[in-house]
Enzyme design. Structure first.
Site, short mmCIF file in Angstrom:
data_model
loop_
_atom_site.label_atom_id
_atom_site.label_comp_id
_atom_site.label_asym_id
_atom_site.label_seq_id
_atom_site.Cartn_x
_atom_site.Cartn_y
_atom_site.Cartn_z
N LYS A 33 17.46 -169.09 -59.01
CA LYS A 33 16.25 -169.80 -59.38
C LYS A 33 16.48 -171.29 -59.62
CE LYS A 33 13.27 -166.10 -61.01
NZ LYS A 33 12.41 -165.61 -62.10
N SER A 47 17.47 -169.31 -73.70
CA SER A 47 16.58 -168.46 -74.49
C SER A 47 17.39 -167.36 -75.18
CB SER A 47 15.46 -167.91 -73.61
OG SER A 47 14.44 -167.34 -74.37
N ASP A 97 7.50 -176.35 -75.48
CA ASP A 97 7.86 -174.94 -75.37
C ASP A 97 6.93 -174.12 -76.27
OD1 ASP A 97 9.16 -172.38 -75.64
OD2 ASP A 97 11.02 -173.33 -74.97
N HIS A 143 9.53 -173.96 -71.51
CA HIS A 143 10.59 -172.96 -71.61
C HIS A 143 11.13 -172.54 -70.24
CE1 HIS A 143 12.58 -170.07 -74.31
NE2 HIS A 143 12.42 -169.13 -73.39
#
Length: 294
Positions: free
Chosen positions: A67, A160, A238, A272
């Protein structure tokens, strides 16, 4: 000791190096696991240092490798190739065990291992901390695929849930990881809904056990002689910032403990997503490579 059985399931050349995806039977987790390594061009001529990336909720070992490249004009592999550092991306949880309820929630069970060693019987296979810190490095040392990796020069980062994991793994093993960094980490999980849900499920009601997997608590009580440098980036836009991520708690704990070498940055307007990671990935790889290639 017998050489671990590892199979290569995919390979793609990129920036002169290779993305290679592998599978093996994990003794820690009791299931087949996958992980991906990007070998920079320098790996063809000798051992290169390694940088582990721990992914977030719902992800697997391919998210970071693929990604970051697809969502920006440059990739983590481009910078890793330039700096001569291998990227190692493990999966985020056991898969295929058929535990009742393992796929009912996106933030618990499959895809949500939280990098802990579960103590509750139902979730006994959720031992991602052991997998990341013990089993996977041992496999890399023993298997031919690790022959070009200098595992004694290692750093760790993540995003995260994986940012939480990177901070915990690095702080609990300060002599094994030269540097630690995180994008949007869950910095104080014992006081965040994601963390409370995961820790209650995996670790039970003993909150003293929770603190062993909380970066803010680990920083607050840190007393080791070796203090790896830490870099944390979080986006001001975020949507999880206040309720789940709590970077202020991490920064306060670092100041309280006198740890010293902690940089917590707020990046204006970023969210995020992988767009955020891709914007600062060079900073993080350079941060680690500067320490790994000394």
């Amino acid at each position: 000791m017998a050489t671990p059985e590892v199979s290569e399931v995919a390979v793609n050349k990129q920036f002169g190096g290779f993305n290679r995806r592998y599978k093996h039977k994990s003794s820690s987790l009791g299931c087949e696991m996958t992980f991906t390594i990007y070998y920079p061009p320098a790996a063809a001529g000798g051992k290169v240092p390694v940088l582990y990336f721990l992914s977030g909720l719902t992800c697997n070992d391919e998210n970071f490798i693929t990604k970051i490249w697809h969502m920006c004009m440059t990739g983590a592999q481009r910078q890793a190739a330039a700096r001569g550092v291998a990227l190692i991306a493990p999966d985020t949880s056991p898969r295929g065990l058929g535990v009742e309820g393992e796929s009912e929630s996106w933030d618990f069970g499959v895809g949500a291992g939280f990098y802990v060693n579960a103590t509750q019987p139902k979730w006994k296979n959720w031992r991602m901390y052991e997998y990341v810190t013990e089993e996977l490095p041992a496999l890399l040392r023993a298997a031919p695929l690790g022959s070009s990796l200098d595992l004694d020069r290692a750093s760790v980062f993540g995003h995260s849930m994986g940012g939480h994991g990177a901070l915990v793994v690095g702080l609990r093993n300060p002599t094994r990881f030269r540097t630690i960094s995180a994008f949007s980490p869950i910095s104080n999980p014992i006081n965040a809904p994601w963390g409370v849900k995961a820790f209650t499920g995996y670790l039970g009601e003993d909150k003293a056990a929770w603190k062993e997997y909380d970066a803010s608590e680990l920083l607050r009580g840190f007393n080791g002689d070796v203090k790896p440098a830490i870099l944390v980036d979080t986006g001001s836009a975020d949507k999880f910032l206040t309720e789940q991520l709590k970077p202020d708690s991490l920064e306060a704990a670092a100041k309280e403990s006198g740890y010293g070498n902690v940089t917590v940055r707020m990046q204006d307007g970023y969210d995020h997503s992988y767009f955020f990671i891709s914007s600062f990935i060079d900073d993080h790889i350079n941060f680690h490579a500067d320490a790994l290639t000394k």
